[in-house]
Write an enzyme that holds these catalytic residues in place. Structure first.
Site, PDB file in Angstrom:
ATOM      1  N   SER B  64       0.829  -1.199   0.000  1.00 44.58           N
ATOM      2  CA  SER B  64       0.000   0.000   0.000  1.00 44.58           C
ATOM      3  C   SER B  64       0.863   1.248   0.000  1.00 44.58           C
ATOM      4  O   SER B  64       2.067   1.208   0.229  1.00 44.58           O
ATOM      5  CB  SER B  64      -0.960  -0.011   1.190  1.00 44.58           C
ATOM      6  OG  SER B  64      -0.361   0.546   2.319  1.00 44.58           O
ATOM      7  N   SER B  65       0.210   2.371  -0.268  1.00 48.09           N
ATOM      8  CA  SER B  65       0.920   3.608  -0.590  1.00 48.09           C
ATOM      9  C   SER B  65       1.683   4.204   0.573  1.00 48.09           C
ATOM     10  O   SER B  65       2.543   5.046   0.389  1.00 48.09           O
ATOM     11  CB  SER B  65      -0.083   4.605  -1.139  1.00 48.09           C
ATOM     12  OG  SER B  65      -1.238   4.641  -0.331  1.00 48.09           O
TER      13      SER B  65
END
Lengths: 404, 146
Positions: B64-65
């Site tokens: 995830s970011s």
């Protein structure tokens, strides 16, 4: 990469050291992807988090004088006042980081939404709009469901874009990269939102490549929540930032349109057995639980309403946390759901993420239940043992104090 | 055996060297234990192996970011980060994170490198000049000293 004179000045530090730092990351990233130029953005969302790496980066930019040109919405951190009111004072670095993060994002000029679902409320891009969205569950939704254009930005690069007001033009900003190359026959039955979570987690296990997948065989549009969860799991299990669902998503009226002339590079099939494998992977052990953590990504008002309906006159047997946006919390109060859940002993909390290191220690190394494979995956580093269940079953488990 | 030199493309400038750690799976740095650098992800081909001080050779990044940046930052502060990273396909989250955190990163390595590199070889990455030097380990195991 060709930069305008304004962009060259930004990179050279004539708009301040902070802007130069942001530009350096963007130009470096652009070069890595052979971008020819930069293009302006009209929206940004930063997956801010009260995690060390992110606090380091935003604080560094603020200290270097950066200010956002495009005010980004931001991801949740933690409603400290509420959590401390329930669990007692938090001490240590985790608490300090929450405060440092909120302060730094305010100072850099962010819009303090503190929600991880900007794509369905408060920052919804239009078809074709070029934006910079981090938050890996929002990015696939923005590209695929809305047809706006963003690359899979990190919290770092999205903040850089908010500061410079532009992004390097590569990847999913370009027509040719948005077209599908992998044809995925979905033979599995998708009954509810949870099945979309399972499908999202299963696809990158079945096909590991970075190409845009085209899902076929799905005739029923999922709920908005189903799409949000699908994207969250695609990005947890893999790095998918764009997909097509033929007949449903806007750039895929037909298989041909979704492929846009590309040859099919690979075929994949997803069956009920693939979904069951993911279900099994996250099922955990049946037995007593000590807490429930629901809302990764944040639950919507519809889901909060479903929880309230399941709760009725009952009481939760374990600490139950329902994570939502501030708008959803406000709506829950207006619609009477909040009083039902609070009377049952549950917590509906805004602005808060379950993955804030050092702030949920009360539940570390303990068994719990969640509706989210993403939550279970990332929180394993805290020793949390989650049983993952569809939302209704997770609520039943919280009421019963055990998962079956 | 003499050193073998290959060309590569610098993405995040700098230089680093260490023992080769070869991964066939993409990695998210958040899934590493910051104290030891050991990969914690079940089913990952590097599960239980440490990235600390290694030249990590992998297909691309994932995750995830946010967690990619946080994971790498924690490894850097605990001195358990890889010395350099060699990838086959750039991935935006990994690239921007690594540039911001100033870890050397290269891609587009001469394909012959992948034919010759083995676990435990010593690799010197120059992510300014765009070169990568491979020093084969001796039959005894440790990389040959110059």
């Amino acid at each position: 990469m060709e930069l305008t004179s304004l962009e060259q000045d930004m990179l050279a530090g004539e708009h301040g050291e902070g802007t130069a730092l942001a530009m350096k990351v963007q130009v470096g990233t652009g070069k890595a992807f052979y971008a020819k130029r930069m293009v302006p953005i009209t929206r940004a969302h930063v997956a801010a988090s009260a995690q060390e790496g992110d606090v380091y980066w935003v604080t560094r930019l603020v200290a270097a004088g950066a200010r956002c040109v495009i005010s980004p919405t931001v991801n949740p951190s933690m409603d400290l006042r509420y959590v401390e009111g329930q669990l007692g004072p938090l001490t240590g670095e985790g608490r300090d980081r929450v405060e440092a993060s909120n302060e730094a994002y305010r100072r850099i000029g962010a819009t303090m939404t503190l929600s991880c679902t900007p794509e369905i409320e408060k920052n919804v891009p239009a078809f074709g709009e070029i934006v910079a969205f981090s938050e890996s569950s929002a990015t696939p939704y923005v590209n695929s469901v809305l047809g706006a254009r963003t690359n899979r930005e990190s919290s770092i690069s999205a903040l850089c874009a908010a500061v410079t007001g532009r992004v390097p033009e590569y990847g999913l900003l370009l027509d040719e990269n948005r077209r599908g190359e992998v044809l995925v026959a979905v033979e599995a039955t998708l009954k509810d939102d949870f099945d979309w979570s399972l499908l999202g987690y299963a696809y990158p296990q079945v096909y590991k490549g970075p190409e845009v997948p085209v899902f076929t065989g799905i005739d029923k549009r999922p709920t908005p929540e189903g799409f949000v969860q699908f994207g969250a799991e695609l990005a947890t299990s893999g790095a998918v930032a764009m997909y097509h669902v033929v007949g449903i998503t806007p750039e895929a009226p037909t298989v041909e349109a979704a492929l846009g002339g590309n040859a099919v590079k690979a075929h994949a099939t997803i069956t009920d057995a693939d979904l069951d494998r993911v279900r099994e992977q996250f099922s955990g052990d049946p037995g007593p639980i000590e807490f429930a953590m629901l809302g990764c990504p944040h639950l919507t008002i519809r889901q909060v309403g479903e929880i309230a309906a399941l709760v009725g006159e009952k009481r939760f047997a374990v600490d139950t946390w329902i994570l939502v946006s501030s708008l959803t919390l406000e709506l829950a109060e207006r619609m009477g759901f909040l009083s039902v859940i609070q009377r049952a002993g549950g917590h509906v909390i805004a602005d808060t993420c379950m993955d804030i290191p050092g702030c949920w220690d009360a539940y570390y190394d303990r068994p719990g239940v969640t509706e989210s494979p993403k939550c279970a995956f990332y929180c394993q580093v805290y020793g949390q043992r989650y049983a993952v269940r569809p939302l209704a079953q997770a609520v039943q488990a919280a009421l019963a104090g055990e998962v079956v | 055996m003499s050193d073998q030199q290959y060309t590569c493309r610098p993405i995040s400038e700098g230089s680093g060297e260490g023992e080769a750690l070869l991964s066939t799976d993409a990695l998210c740095f958040a899934m590493c234990d910051a104290d030891t650098g050991c990969v914690l992800e079940k089913g990952h081909c590097l599960d239980g192996r440490s990235v600390a001080g290694k030249v990590l050779v992998m297909p691309t990044g994932k995750g995830s970011s946010v967690v990619q940046a946080d994971g790498l930052y924690r490894l850097i502060t605990k001195e358990t980060a890889p010395a350099a990273v060699v990838i086959q396909t750039p991935e935006p989250v990994l690239v921007s994170t690594i540039i911001a955190m100033e870890v050397p990163l290269v891609d587009t390595v001469d394909p012959a490198f992948y034919d010759n590199v083995e676990e435990g070889d010593h690799i010197v990455v120059d992510a300014v000049a765009g070169t990568l030097v491979l020093r084969k380990k001796t039959p005894g195991g440790a990389a040959a000293k110059p």
